[in-house]
Design a protein around this motif. Sequence first.
Motif, PDB file in Angstrom:
ATOM      1  N   SER A 129       1.428  -0.969  -0.076  1.00 53.24           N
ATOM      2  CA  SER A 129      -0.016   0.193  -0.416  1.00 53.24           C
ATOM      3  C   SER A 129       0.701   1.503  -0.512  1.00 53.24           C
ATOM      4  O   SER A 129       0.707   1.980   0.331  1.00 53.24           O
ATOM      5  N   ALA A 130       2.118   1.091   0.267  1.00 51.86           N
ATOM      6  CA  ALA A 130       2.622   1.696   0.619  1.00 51.86           C
ATOM      7  C   ALA A 130       4.314   2.099   0.710  1.00 51.86           C
ATOM      8  O   ALA A 130       4.701   0.785   1.421  1.00 51.86           O
ATOM      9  N   ILE A 131       5.185   2.400   0.531  1.00 56.31           N
ATOM     10  CA  ILE A 131       6.565   2.358   0.461  1.00 56.31           C
ATOM     11  C   ILE A 131       7.355   3.650   1.079  1.00 56.31           C
ATOM     12  O   ILE A 131       7.029   4.871   0.506  1.00 56.31           O
ATOM     13  N   ILE A 132       8.420   3.191   1.805  1.00 57.68           N
ATOM     14  CA  ILE A 132       9.349   4.121   2.145  1.00 57.68           C
ATOM     15  C   ILE A 132      10.390   3.790   1.522  1.00 57.68           C
ATOM     16  O   ILE A 132      11.288   2.793   1.521  1.00 57.68           O
ATOM     17  N   CYS A 133      11.421   4.937   0.945  1.00 55.23           N
ATOM     18  CA  CYS A 133      12.288   4.989  -0.028  1.00 55.23           C
ATOM     19  C   CYS A 133      13.534   5.762   0.564  1.00 55.23           C
ATOM     20  O   CYS A 133      13.228   6.269   2.266  1.00 55.23           O
ATOM     21  N   GLY A 134      14.665   4.846   1.175  1.00 55.09           N
ATOM     22  CA  GLY A 134      15.932   4.805   1.994  1.00 55.09           C
ATOM     23  C   GLY A 134      16.425   6.498   1.513  1.00 55.09           C
ATOM     24  O   GLY A 134      16.987   6.674   2.444  1.00 55.09           O
ATOM     25  N   SER A 135      16.108   6.990   0.611  1.00 57.07           N
ATOM     26  CA  SER A 135      16.618   7.965   0.036  1.00 57.07           C
ATOM     27  C   SER A 135      15.967   8.538  -1.211  1.00 57.07           C
ATOM     28  O   SER A 135      15.488   8.067  -1.582  1.00 57.07           O
ATOM     29  N   THR A 136      16.481   9.699  -1.350  1.00 53.94           N
ATOM     30  CA  THR A 136      15.679  10.607  -2.676  1.00 53.94           C
ATOM     31  C   THR A 136      16.185  10.361  -3.627  1.00 53.94           C
ATOM     32  O   THR A 136      15.651   9.633  -4.530  1.00 53.94           O
ATOM     33  N   PRO A 137      16.946   9.332  -4.138  1.00 51.68           N
ATOM     34  CA  PRO A 137      17.374   8.672  -5.567  1.00 51.68           C
ATOM     35  C   PRO A 137      17.041   6.952  -5.663  1.00 51.68           C
ATOM     36  O   PRO A 137      16.489   7.034  -6.443  1.00 51.68           O
ATOM     37  N   ILE A 138      16.604   6.862  -4.611  1.00 51.77           N
ATOM     38  CA  ILE A 138      15.826   5.581  -4.292  1.00 51.77           C
ATOM     39  C   ILE A 138      14.283   5.750  -4.938  1.00 51.77           C
ATOM     40  O   ILE A 138      13.591   5.599  -5.130  1.00 51.77           O
ATOM     41  N   ALA A 139      13.749   7.136  -4.172  1.00 53.69           N
ATOM     42  CA  ALA A 139      12.624   7.872  -4.185  1.00 53.69           C
ATOM     43  C   ALA A 139      11.918   7.949  -5.717  1.00 53.69           C
ATOM     44  O   ALA A 139      11.437   7.327  -6.479  1.00 53.69           O
ATOM     45  N   HIS A 140      12.980   8.548  -6.529  1.00 55.97           N
ATOM     46  CA  HIS A 140      12.749   9.083  -7.765  1.00 55.97           C
ATOM     47  C   HIS A 140      13.342   7.638  -8.964  1.00 55.97           C
ATOM     48  O   HIS A 140      11.716   8.096  -9.549  1.00 55.97           O
ATOM     49  N   ALA A 141      13.634   6.796  -8.633  1.00 50.91           N
ATOM     50  CA  ALA A 141      13.838   5.890  -8.991  1.00 50.91           C
ATOM     51  C   ALA A 141      11.956   4.429  -8.789  1.00 50.91           C
ATOM     52  O   ALA A 141      11.746   4.110  -9.809  1.00 50.91           O
ATOM     53  N   THR A 142      11.797   4.537  -7.533  1.00 54.54           N
ATOM     54  CA  THR A 142      10.406   3.402  -7.328  1.00 54.54           C
ATOM     55  C   THR A 142       9.166   5.009  -8.087  1.00 54.54           C
ATOM     56  O   THR A 142       8.632   3.746  -8.556  1.00 54.54           O
ATOM     57  N   LEU A 143       9.779   5.485  -8.103  1.00 60.58           N
ATOM     58  CA  LEU A 143       8.790   6.628  -8.382  1.00 60.58           C
ATOM     59  C   LEU A 143       7.965   6.650 -10.142  1.00 60.58           C
ATOM     60  O   LEU A 143       7.575   6.553 -11.004  1.00 60.58           O
ATOM     61  N   GLU A 144       9.455   6.394 -10.623  1.00 59.62           N
ATOM     62  CA  GLU A 144       9.456   6.402 -12.468  1.00 59.62           C
ATOM     63  C   GLU A 144       9.226   4.697 -12.852  1.00 59.62           C
ATOM     64  O   GLU A 144       8.769   4.696 -13.916  1.00 59.62           O
ATOM     65  N   ALA A 145       9.160   3.812 -12.264  1.00 62.08           N
ATOM     66  CA  ALA A 145       8.868   2.841 -12.533  1.00 62.08           C
ATOM     67  C   ALA A 145       7.831   2.435 -11.906  1.00 62.08           C
ATOM     68  O   ALA A 145       7.352   1.832 -12.843  1.00 62.08           O
ATOM     69  N   LEU A 146       7.007   3.195 -10.722  1.00 61.42           N
ATOM     70  CA  LEU A 146       5.445   3.037 -10.992  1.00 61.42           C
ATOM     71  C   LEU A 146       5.316   3.039 -11.929  1.00 61.42           C
ATOM     72  O   LEU A 146       3.952   3.092 -12.602  1.00 61.42           O
ATOM     73  N   THR A 147       5.103   4.788 -12.505  1.00 63.23           N
ATOM     74  CA  THR A 147       4.952   4.687 -13.533  1.00 63.23           C
ATOM     75  C   THR A 147       5.059   4.682 -14.754  1.00 63.23           C
ATOM     76  O   THR A 147       3.797   4.264 -15.525  1.00 63.23           O
ATOM     77  N   ALA A 148       6.126   4.098 -14.794  1.00 65.59           N
ATOM     78  CA  ALA A 148       6.120   2.933 -16.204  1.00 65.59           C
ATOM     79  C   ALA A 148       5.260   1.922 -16.112  1.00 65.59           C
ATOM     80  O   ALA A 148       4.438   0.925 -17.003  1.00 65.59           O
ATOM     81  N   ARG A 149       5.060   1.462 -14.826  1.00 62.93           N
ATOM     82  CA  ARG A 149       4.145   0.471 -14.848  1.00 62.93           C
ATOM     83  C   ARG A 149       2.524   0.916 -14.718  1.00 62.93           C
ATOM     84  O   ARG A 149       1.857   0.069 -14.806  1.00 62.93           O
ATOM     85  N   GLY A 150       2.030   1.960 -15.433  1.00 59.91           N
ATOM     86  CA  GLY A 150       1.239   2.572 -15.279  1.00 59.91           C
ATOM     87  C   GLY A 150       1.077   2.737 -13.588  1.00 59.91           C
ATOM     88  O   GLY A 150      -0.663   3.153 -13.477  1.00 59.91           O
ATOM     89  N   LEU A 151       1.167   2.216 -12.740  1.00 58.39           N
ATOM     90  CA  LEU A 151       0.737   3.170 -11.355  1.00 58.39           C
ATOM     91  C   LEU A 151       0.829   5.349 -11.133  1.00 58.39           C
ATOM     92  O   LEU A 151       1.912   4.808 -11.010  1.00 58.39           O
ATOM     93  N   GLN A 152       0.245   5.301 -10.390  1.00 60.91           N
ATOM     94  CA  GLN A 152       0.233   6.336  -9.941  1.00 60.91           C
ATOM     95  C   GLN A 152       0.181   7.000  -8.087  1.00 60.91           C
ATOM     96  O   GLN A 152       0.647   5.781  -7.333  1.00 60.91           O
ATOM     97  N   VAL A 153       0.779   7.585  -8.508  1.00 57.52           N
ATOM     98  CA  VAL A 153       1.382   8.033  -6.689  1.00 57.52           C
ATOM     99  C   VAL A 153       0.855   9.169  -6.251  1.00 57.52           C
ATOM    100  O   VAL A 153       0.802   9.983  -7.331  1.00 57.52           O
ATOM    101  N   PRO A 154      -0.126   9.348  -5.846  1.00 61.44           N
ATOM    102  CA  PRO A 154      -0.732   8.457  -3.949  1.00 61.44           C
ATOM    103  C   PRO A 154      -1.897   7.206  -4.188  1.00 61.44           C
ATOM    104  O   PRO A 154      -2.383   7.012  -3.177  1.00 61.44           O
ATOM    105  N   GLU A 155      -2.500   7.575  -5.908  1.00 62.56           N
ATOM    106  CA  GLU A 155      -3.741   6.827  -5.849  1.00 62.56           C
ATOM    107  C   GLU A 155      -3.561   5.418  -5.762  1.00 62.56           C
ATOM    108  O   GLU A 155      -4.321   4.794  -5.118  1.00 62.56           O
ATOM    109  N   ASP A 156      -3.010   4.968  -6.363  1.00 65.75           N
ATOM    110  CA  ASP A 156      -2.246   3.396  -6.098  1.00 65.75           C
ATOM    111  C   ASP A 156      -1.343   2.960  -4.629  1.00 65.75           C
ATOM    112  O   ASP A 156      -1.826   1.923  -3.972  1.00 65.75           O
TER     113      ASP A 156
END
Length: 353
Positions: A247-274
């Motif tokens: 349901s939610a992800i804690i990212c250990g750093s800003t680069p990890i957060a950016h990478a996670t957001l990009e991967a979710l977007t490419a998968r068609g998932l939205q933050v924070p809706e999904d």
Amino acid sequence: MTGKLKIRQIAELTGLSPSTVSRVLAGKANVSPQAKEKVFTHARNMGILRDIPASRLLMNSLLICAPPAAFSPYEDLYYYEVIQQITAEVARFDIHIRKCALEVNDPDIAVFMQALHQSDADGIIIIGIDDVMLYRLAAESNKPVVMVNAKDREMRLDCVSADHYSLGYSAANFLFLKGHRPVLLFTDLRRETMMQRLDGFKRACLEHHIVFDEATHLLINHGNGKELARESFEKYLREHTHESLPSAIICGSTPIAHATLEALTARGLQVPEDISLISMDFEHDLKTLTPMNFTSMLLPCRELGSEAVYILQSRLTRATGAKFNLLLQGKIHTGQSVADVKWKRKGLYHTAS
């Protein structure tokens, strides 16, 4: 009373020579800790050190030991900002700063020893290095030493760190209170500080009656860079169905957060809706622009540099005082990347007793 008369009086009270007293008050390194303690005790009683935090930092040169990436604004920006603040704090004291680049694990002890024994190294600040032998050598140098984001288990060195246990706990607790289940911690575990965050995360799980399961709640990134994080998270997405994602992800750093957001977007998932995201972030003047306003657990950064200098300053006048660990708190920045899903998820999850 003139300066010379004060030096002569302190010399008589301590049994030390006037030249030794003069060297102590001038911040010279070639004086024993016991002699410094005697001189500073009497100097304080006589009012000479009445306003020591605003007076001259009693040293001529400061040695900063840190990982190589910490000296570049394009690599480890967090530690770079800590060093910038240390530099700013000592600037008014006309102190020369010397730098020594050492690896986080298994640093080159010969390089450290060479820097340590330079005649003008009056004080030492060690940043983000994990090595017991290096700590021991620093403690035996008879020079004031402060460690940043590290801990001396032999309890011989002063340390100032972010309270990583509380940071991990608070980030998880923030999400649990908003109804998120399950929550994934996506971080690298190369350092003790990251393990402390994981322990805090586990404590929050315990308090919310959630059984911690490594397969469900932990994703380890082998490094802190964005590209490695993107690869790790894309692999994680391939191995999980949409229904099994957190349901939610804690990212250990800003680069990890950016990478996670990009991967979710490419998968068609939205933050924070999904899926909601929290970043482990920090505030500073050169903060990188982010594609969205992340909800973040803000770590103390430049504050570490300021406190390290103040501790060093105190240690110069109390060489034999008790050593201590100073833990600095973080704070939550509420952005747009976390949804409140408590109303949707009420009663949907069974909790363990």
